[in-house]
Motif scaffolding. Sequence first.
Motif, PDB file in Angstrom:
ATOM      1  N   MET A   1      22.909 -86.056 -28.656  1.00  0.00           N
ATOM      2  CA  MET A   1      23.272 -85.033 -27.422  1.00  0.00           C
ATOM      3  C   MET A   1      24.853 -85.783 -26.876  1.00  0.00           C
ATOM      4  N   LYS A   2      25.613 -84.556 -26.986  1.00  0.00           N
ATOM      5  CA  LYS A   2      27.329 -84.569 -26.726  1.00  0.00           C
ATOM      6  C   LYS A   2      27.778 -83.969 -25.828  1.00  0.00           C
ATOM      7  N   TYR A   3      28.220 -84.509 -25.040  1.00  0.00           N
ATOM      8  CA  TYR A   3      29.236 -83.741 -24.159  1.00  0.00           C
ATOM      9  C   TYR A   3      29.863 -84.297 -23.533  1.00  0.00           C
ATOM     10  N   THR A   4      31.217 -82.976 -22.389  1.00  0.00           N
ATOM     11  CA  THR A   4      32.428 -83.763 -22.209  1.00  0.00           C
ATOM     12  C   THR A   4      32.560 -83.430 -20.972  1.00  0.00           C
ATOM     13  N   THR A   5      33.715 -84.295 -20.108  1.00  0.00           N
ATOM     14  CA  THR A   5      33.218 -84.514 -18.654  1.00  0.00           C
ATOM     15  C   THR A   5      35.012 -84.218 -18.522  1.00  0.00           C
ATOM     16  N   GLU A   6      35.314 -83.838 -17.202  1.00  0.00           N
ATOM     17  CA  GLU A   6      36.847 -84.452 -17.243  1.00  0.00           C
ATOM     18  C   GLU A   6      37.095 -83.968 -15.677  1.00  0.00           C
ATOM     19  N   ILE A   7      38.128 -84.644 -15.323  1.00  0.00           N
ATOM     20  CA  ILE A   7      38.653 -85.117 -13.708  1.00  0.00           C
ATOM     21  C   ILE A   7      40.187 -84.785 -13.830  1.00  0.00           C
ATOM     22  N   VAL A   8      40.571 -84.646 -12.772  1.00  0.00           N
ATOM     23  CA  VAL A   8      42.098 -85.125 -12.613  1.00  0.00           C
ATOM     24  C   VAL A   8      42.431 -85.744 -11.348  1.00  0.00           C
ATOM     25  N   VAL A   9      43.037 -87.186 -11.639  1.00  0.00           N
ATOM     26  CA  VAL A   9      43.196 -88.448 -10.390  1.00  0.00           C
ATOM     27  C   VAL A   9      44.698 -87.771 -10.480  1.00  0.00           C
ATOM     28  N   ASP A  10      44.904 -88.371  -8.803  1.00  0.00           N
ATOM     29  CA  ASP A  10      45.815 -88.056  -8.128  1.00  0.00           C
ATOM     30  C   ASP A  10      47.056 -89.166  -7.795  1.00  0.00           C
ATOM     31  N   VAL A  11      47.014 -89.946  -9.398  1.00  0.00           N
ATOM     32  CA  VAL A  11      47.822 -91.358  -9.253  1.00  0.00           C
ATOM     33  C   VAL A  11      48.943 -90.394 -10.557  1.00  0.00           C
ATOM     34  N   PRO A  12      50.267 -91.472 -10.658  1.00  0.00           N
ATOM     35  CA  PRO A  12      50.213 -91.461 -12.145  1.00  0.00           C
ATOM     36  C   PRO A  12      49.644 -92.582 -13.130  1.00  0.00           C
ATOM     37  N   ARG A  13      49.426 -91.778 -14.462  1.00  0.00           N
ATOM     38  CA  ARG A  13      48.657 -93.082 -15.321  1.00  0.00           C
ATOM     39  C   ARG A  13      48.573 -94.200 -15.152  1.00  0.00           C
ATOM     40  N   HIS A  14      50.065 -93.989 -15.234  1.00  0.00           N
ATOM     41  CA  HIS A  14      50.497 -96.107 -14.828  1.00  0.00           C
ATOM     42  C   HIS A  14      49.842 -96.963 -14.046  1.00  0.00           C
ATOM     43  N   GLU A  15      49.336 -95.969 -12.833  1.00  0.00           N
ATOM     44  CA  GLU A  15      48.062 -97.007 -11.740  1.00  0.00           C
ATOM     45  C   GLU A  15      47.068 -96.684 -12.002  1.00  0.00           C
ATOM     46  N   PHE A  16      46.944 -95.290 -12.854  1.00  0.00           N
ATOM     47  CA  PHE A  16      45.642 -94.933 -13.247  1.00  0.00           C
ATOM     48  C   PHE A  16      45.083 -96.286 -14.343  1.00  0.00           C
ATOM     49  N   ILE A  17      45.428 -96.245 -15.462  1.00  0.00           N
ATOM     50  CA  ILE A  17      45.299 -97.443 -16.296  1.00  0.00           C
ATOM     51  C   ILE A  17      44.970 -98.823 -15.582  1.00  0.00           C
ATOM     52  N   GLN A  18      45.980 -99.381 -14.536  1.00  0.00           N
ATOM     53  CA  GLN A  18      45.878-100.639 -14.214  1.00  0.00           C
ATOM     54  C   GLN A  18      45.033-100.762 -13.008  1.00  0.00           C
ATOM     55  N   LYS A  19      45.032 -99.725 -12.803  1.00  0.00           N
ATOM     56  CA  LYS A  19      43.194 -99.901 -12.541  1.00  0.00           C
ATOM     57  C   LYS A  19      41.499 -99.785 -12.758  1.00  0.00           C
ATOM     58  N   ASN A  91      37.999 -91.729 -24.479  1.00  0.00           N
ATOM     59  CA  ASN A  91      37.954 -91.282 -23.302  1.00  0.00           C
ATOM     60  C   ASN A  91      39.623 -91.542 -23.291  1.00  0.00           C
ATOM     61  N   TYR A  92      40.221 -90.052 -22.779  1.00  0.00           N
ATOM     62  CA  TYR A  92      41.793 -89.612 -22.729  1.00  0.00           C
ATOM     63  C   TYR A  92      42.630 -89.548 -21.598  1.00  0.00           C
ATOM     64  N   PHE A  93      43.459 -90.308 -21.960  1.00  0.00           N
ATOM     65  CA  PHE A  93      44.393 -90.251 -20.704  1.00  0.00           C
ATOM     66  C   PHE A  93      45.816 -89.209 -20.830  1.00  0.00           C
ATOM     67  N   LYS A  94      45.652 -87.685 -19.938  1.00  0.00           N
ATOM     68  CA  LYS A  94      47.343 -87.210 -20.373  1.00  0.00           C
ATOM     69  C   LYS A  94      47.855 -87.146 -18.747  1.00  0.00           C
ATOM     70  N   GLU A  95      48.570 -86.950 -18.834  1.00  0.00           N
ATOM     71  CA  GLU A  95      50.188 -87.136 -17.884  1.00  0.00           C
ATOM     72  C   GLU A  95      50.243 -85.835 -17.569  1.00  0.00           C
ATOM     73  N   GLU A  96      49.677 -85.929 -16.113  1.00  0.00           N
ATOM     74  CA  GLU A  96      50.413 -84.361 -15.444  1.00  0.00           C
ATOM     75  C   GLU A  96      50.907 -84.452 -14.073  1.00  0.00           C
ATOM     76  N   GLY A  97      52.686 -84.635 -14.324  1.00  0.00           N
ATOM     77  CA  GLY A  97      53.315 -84.517 -13.101  1.00  0.00           C
ATOM     78  C   GLY A  97      53.314 -86.196 -13.125  1.00  0.00           C
ATOM     79  N   ASP A  98      52.735 -86.665 -11.578  1.00  0.00           N
ATOM     80  CA  ASP A  98      51.885 -87.629 -10.956  1.00  0.00           C
ATOM     81  C   ASP A  98      50.732 -87.688 -10.892  1.00  0.00           C
ATOM     82  N   LYS A  99      49.898 -87.224 -11.833  1.00  0.00           N
ATOM     83  CA  LYS A  99      48.441 -87.252 -11.720  1.00  0.00           C
ATOM     84  C   LYS A  99      48.286 -87.136 -12.959  1.00  0.00           C
ATOM     85  N   THR A 100      46.773 -88.001 -13.239  1.00  0.00           N
ATOM     86  CA  THR A 100      46.238 -88.270 -14.678  1.00  0.00           C
ATOM     87  C   THR A 100      45.125 -87.241 -14.433  1.00  0.00           C
TER      88      THR A 100
END
Length: 150
Positions: A1-19, A91-100
């Motif tokens: 079974m395969k599926y993809t989920t995604e979400i935009v998190v309102d923090v810069p990628r460097h902060e996202f990765i740190q957490k 898991n893939y993390f894409k920068e979108e301005g100040d969001k991830t």
Amino acid sequence: MKYTTEIVVDVPRHEFIQKMDDPENMKHWQKGLIGFEQLSKNPGQEGSRMSLSYEMGKRKMDMVETIIKRNLPEELHMTYDTKGVHNIQKNYFKEEGDKTRWVSESEFQFSGLGMKLMGLLMPGAFKKQSLKYMEDFKAFAEKGESVLNS
């Protein structure tokens, strides 16, 4: 079974990765996590393993996480193994301005009749759980909210 989920998190990628990259933070966004133990001398690196214990209702579940690809801040891939289930998580993390944007590709491989039936009869439950962890991480990363307080 395969599926993809995604979400935009309102923090810069460097902060996202740190957490995300700090295992001490998992308890704040993985509801049911009761403990973890590093099994490798090189925690967080490719090939490293960590034991995770969860309590979901009256059910206890132990699994082993293995990091199979670590290319931060762009991607982090792991496998999770527990009785009857092998889960590959990309898991893939894409920068979108100040969001991830966090895109997660999940593949579940089941062994044993019980787990195969659960995968066939309840595929939505797996996707729902994946999305719940993502939403809880978003609340933790953006607002400091912890599932320990709910």
